[in-house]
Design a protein around this motif. Structure first.
Motif, PDB file in Angstrom:
ATOM      1  N   VAL B 103       0.679  -1.113   0.178  1.00  0.00           N
ATOM      2  CA  VAL B 103      -0.173   0.287   0.200  1.00  0.00           C
ATOM      3  C   VAL B 103       0.830   1.060  -0.055  1.00  0.00           C
ATOM      4  CG1 VAL B 103      -1.795   1.295   1.174  1.00  0.00           C
ATOM      5  CG2 VAL B 103      -1.750  -1.298   1.374  1.00  0.00           C
ATOM      6  N   LYS B 104       0.428   2.232  -0.700  1.00  0.00           N
ATOM      7  CA  LYS B 104       1.092   3.904  -0.968  1.00  0.00           C
ATOM      8  C   LYS B 104       0.330   4.985   0.053  1.00  0.00           C
ATOM      9  CE  LYS B 104       1.415   3.310  -5.947  1.00  0.00           C
ATOM     10  NZ  LYS B 104       2.190   4.820  -6.980  1.00  0.00           N
ATOM     11  N   PRO B 105       1.220   4.976   0.816  1.00  0.00           N
ATOM     12  CA  PRO B 105       2.284   5.558   0.957  1.00  0.00           C
ATOM     13  C   PRO B 105       3.554   4.478   1.677  1.00  0.00           C
ATOM     14  CG  PRO B 105       0.903   7.598   2.691  1.00  0.00           C
ATOM     15  CD  PRO B 105       0.967   6.111   1.933  1.00  0.00           C
ATOM     16  N   PHE B 106       4.158   3.987   0.614  1.00  0.00           N
ATOM     17  CA  PHE B 106       4.825   2.853   1.479  1.00  0.00           C
ATOM     18  C   PHE B 106       6.466   3.371   2.216  1.00  0.00           C
ATOM     19  CE2 PHE B 106       9.124   2.129  -1.730  1.00  0.00           C
ATOM     20  CZ  PHE B 106       8.319   3.127  -2.849  1.00  0.00           C
ATOM     21  N   SER B 107       7.008   1.755   2.677  1.00  0.00           N
ATOM     22  CA  SER B 107       8.457   2.491   2.847  1.00  0.00           C
ATOM     23  C   SER B 107       9.537   1.375   2.181  1.00  0.00           C
ATOM     24  CB  SER B 107       8.441   1.792   4.488  1.00  0.00           C
ATOM     25  OG  SER B 107       9.493   0.837   4.515  1.00  0.00           O
ATOM     26  N   PRO B 108      10.394   1.635   1.290  1.00  0.00           N
ATOM     27  CA  PRO B 108      11.290   1.097   0.545  1.00  0.00           C
ATOM     28  C   PRO B 108      11.577  -0.106   1.417  1.00  0.00           C
ATOM     29  CG  PRO B 108      11.847   3.336   0.576  1.00  0.00           C
ATOM     30  CD  PRO B 108      11.089   2.861   1.311  1.00  0.00           C
ATOM     31  N   ARG B 109      12.286  -0.022   2.232  1.00  0.00           N
ATOM     32  CA  ARG B 109      12.752  -1.172   2.968  1.00  0.00           C
ATOM     33  C   ARG B 109      11.799  -2.668   3.523  1.00  0.00           C
ATOM     34  NH1 ARG B 109      15.422  -0.150   9.115  1.00  0.00           N
ATOM     35  NH2 ARG B 109      16.895   0.636   7.246  1.00  0.00           N
ATOM     36  N   GLU B 110      10.328  -1.868   3.752  1.00  0.00           N
ATOM     37  CA  GLU B 110       9.183  -2.712   3.712  1.00  0.00           C
ATOM     38  C   GLU B 110       8.815  -4.156   1.857  1.00  0.00           C
ATOM     39  OE1 GLU B 110       5.348  -1.855   4.507  1.00  0.00           O
ATOM     40  OE2 GLU B 110       4.038  -3.711   3.941  1.00  0.00           O
ATOM     41  N   LEU B 111       8.988  -3.072   1.291  1.00  0.00           N
ATOM     42  CA  LEU B 111       8.960  -2.834  -0.521  1.00  0.00           C
ATOM     43  C   LEU B 111       9.953  -4.446  -0.604  1.00  0.00           C
ATOM     44  CD1 LEU B 111       7.846  -1.751  -3.848  1.00  0.00           C
ATOM     45  CD2 LEU B 111      10.083  -2.105  -3.497  1.00  0.00           C
ATOM     46  N   LEU B 112      11.005  -3.697  -0.210  1.00  0.00           N
ATOM     47  CA  LEU B 112      12.581  -5.243  -0.324  1.00  0.00           C
ATOM     48  C   LEU B 112      12.243  -6.478   0.337  1.00  0.00           C
ATOM     49  CD1 LEU B 112      15.092  -5.787  -1.406  1.00  0.00           C
ATOM     50  CD2 LEU B 112      16.037  -4.732   0.483  1.00  0.00           C
ATOM     51  N   SER B 113      11.544  -5.858   1.770  1.00  0.00           N
ATOM     52  CA  SER B 113      11.767  -7.882   1.820  1.00  0.00           C
ATOM     53  C   SER B 113      10.367  -8.650   1.561  1.00  0.00           C
ATOM     54  CB  SER B 113      11.178  -7.404   3.850  1.00  0.00           C
ATOM     55  OG  SER B 113      10.231  -6.449   4.097  1.00  0.00           O
ATOM     56  N   ARG B 114       9.664  -7.660   1.065  1.00  0.00           N
ATOM     57  CA  ARG B 114       8.173  -8.605   0.351  1.00  0.00           C
ATOM     58  C   ARG B 114       9.286  -9.096  -0.454  1.00  0.00           C
ATOM     59  NH1 ARG B 114       2.855  -6.444   1.553  1.00  0.00           N
ATOM     60  NH2 ARG B 114       2.652  -6.036   3.056  1.00  0.00           N
ATOM     61  N   VAL B 115       9.247  -8.395  -1.513  1.00  0.00           N
ATOM     62  CA  VAL B 115       9.719  -8.247  -2.419  1.00  0.00           C
ATOM     63  C   VAL B 115      11.120 -10.295  -2.458  1.00  0.00           C
ATOM     64  CG1 VAL B 115      11.359  -8.721  -4.809  1.00  0.00           C
ATOM     65  CG2 VAL B 115      10.113  -6.689  -4.301  1.00  0.00           C
TER      66      VAL B 115
END
Lengths: 362, 124
Positions: B103-115
């Motif tokens: 969900v936006k706004p997003f945390s780049p760190r969270e995005l990386l861990s999800r990927v």
């Protein structure tokens, strides 16, 4: 004749002048934007890279940036902050506070011009500190509707639950903030707004109760089910019952089964029956099968079609009831059941039709 | 190192995602709309696709459904990047075949861990 020609000439000249003015203004604006973008481009790349690294200390360079360059970069930093969550957002907010952005937005929120106050409200929402949210609470009651709307939107964006009471107050029709903005802000704040919305189901103003019920359903706030069941009681005003039942249907709350069944009764309001039938389909409770089948038989047509769709949502038991009606039902009930079954198996029918055409072709 | 496709019309978000994933050692293919995303996968098959839901012309849901409809691309894990956090939108995303959503706004760190989590699941 000459006067008429002169008038046409003057109008044409005026149109040409206006077009020229608009084109010039747009070109000038584009040039300014391009120049600003070119100026901040290297800083933008650096900022993005630092944010991606989530290294707050590395932002030191931006703390020391000369004021003129910061002024140019500030709107961009704010727009980037609004797109982020977590540590990167925190680091950018700290940077903005240090560079005086918060102080400037607070000062601008007292400006005489409504447009400046609205822009300040947007900045305060992005920064979202306690002080910023407190000021947004005041701006949500501004005499300008433009500023009030900006403040409400910004409260939603701030992500802080301290803004919820202001938003609940803005649900009152005399707050003169469009309901859509208030609902979106509360939804954006998410689950933290649920307790206040549940309390708002007891609000003295019926409109606030109706709106709170609707937002709770959209929010997916399962903890609101007992309060929504009370709000959907038979003695409640019709509009409140409608919205509370719709919310219960959206939530798919099994506890709502009895309330939804009651609302499908023949003597009830047509809209209410429609919402109850839709809700029963969403609930997926097998006990709804005979009730929905009875609605198909009794009609009216619109409601029967919705009930047929509801039966499809009840999987095997629902489909069995539809097959029974399609085979042995009478009149419109049979047609509604057949239509629902054809819709459910449309791909199969399409393939069968294509196959028959292939076989029939020479 | 994995090849990751990112489709988002917001340049800031696209650049942030590219920086974050590149720093983590991935190769990133970035495009700004749905048709370009579909064109990109015909040339190189990514291990994960990150799709913005609200792109002009062709939404992330549509791109996801298109990927799922082709045998060659049906198995690409898809992460939807969306400002729409409502239950119905999330359901639409999963119905279109998405594996996860952010969900936006997003945390780049969270995005990386999800990927990383999606990649790990896909490799299992």
């Amino acid at each position: 004749m000459t006067v008429a020609v002169d008038l046409v000439d003057a109008t044409a000249a005026l149109v040409v002048l206006l077009v020229a003015l608009v084109v010039t203004a747009r070109a000038a604006r584009l040039t300014i934007v391009r120049r600003r973008d070119a100026n901040i481009a290297p800083l933008r790349q650096k900022l993005i890279a630092l944010i991606a690294d989530e290294d707050g200390d590395a932002l030191k360079e931006f703390r020391d940036l000369e004021p003129a360059r910061w002024k140019m970069l500030e709107p961009y930093v704010l727009s980037l902050t609004a797109k982020l969550r977590g540590e990167s957002r925190g680091a950018l907010i700290a940077l903005c506070c240090e560079r005086g952005t918060l102080a400037r937005a607070l000062a601008a929120s007292h400006a005489a011009r409504a447009a400046r106050r609205a822009v300040a409200a947007e900045a305060l929402g992005t920064i979202g500190t306690e002080e910023a949210v407190a000021r947004l609470g005041v701006l949500a009651r501004d005499h300008s509707s433009f500023v009030r709307a900006a403040a409400v939107r910004s409260l939603g964006r701030s992500g802080r639950s301290e803004g919820v009471p202001t938003l609940i107050a803005a649900l009152e029709p005399d707050s003169q903030v469009p309901y859509r903005f208030v609902a979106q802000a509360l939804l954006r704040l998410g689950e933290p707004s649920a307790p206040s919305l549940i309390t708002a189901l007891e609000h003295p103003h019926t409109k606030v109760r109706e709106r709170a019920a609707e937002i709770l359903g959209l929010l997916g706030a399962h903890r609101a089910v007992p309060a929504l069941l009370r709000a959907a009681g038979k003695d409640a005003p019709l509009e409140l019952r409608l919205r509370a039942l719709r919310a219960l249907g959206r939530l798919g709350a099994p506890e709502a089964f009895t309330r939804l069944c009651e609302a499908t009764a023949r003597g009830e309001d047509q809209n209410l029956r429609h919402i109850a039938v839709q809700g029963l389909g969403r609930l997926g409770h097998r006990g709804a099968v005979p009730i929905l089948a009875a609605v198909i038989v009794e009609g009216p047509d619109g409601l029967a079609a919705t009930a047929a769709e509801g039966l499809l949502a009840l999987n095997e038991a629902g489909e069995a009831a539809l097959r029974e009606l399609a085979a042995n039902g009478s009149g419109m009930a049979q047609l509604h059941a057949q239509a629902a079954l054809v819709f459910a198996h449309r791909d199969q029918y399409r393939q069968r039709a294509a196959h028959s055409l292939m076989e029939a072709s020479p | 190192m994995s090849l990751i496709l990112v489709a988002d019309d917001d340049r800031d978000i696209r650049d942030l995602v590219v920086f974050k994933l590149s720093n983590a050692g991935h190769e990133v293919l970035a495009v700004d709309d749905g048709p370009s995303a579909l064109a990109a996968v015909t040339e190189r098959l990514p291990e994960v696709a990150i799709l913005d839901v609200s792109m002009p012309g062709m939404s992330g849901f549509d791109v996801c459904a298109s990927l799922r409809s082709e045998e060659r691309t049906a198995g690409i894990p898809v992460l939807l990047l969306t400002a729409k956090a409502q239950e119905a939108d999330v359901q639409t995303g999963f119905a279109a075949g998405a594996d996860d959503y952010i969900v936006k706004p997003f945390s780049p760190r969270e995005l990386l861990s999800r990927v990383e989590a999606v990649l790990a699941r896909a490799r299992r």
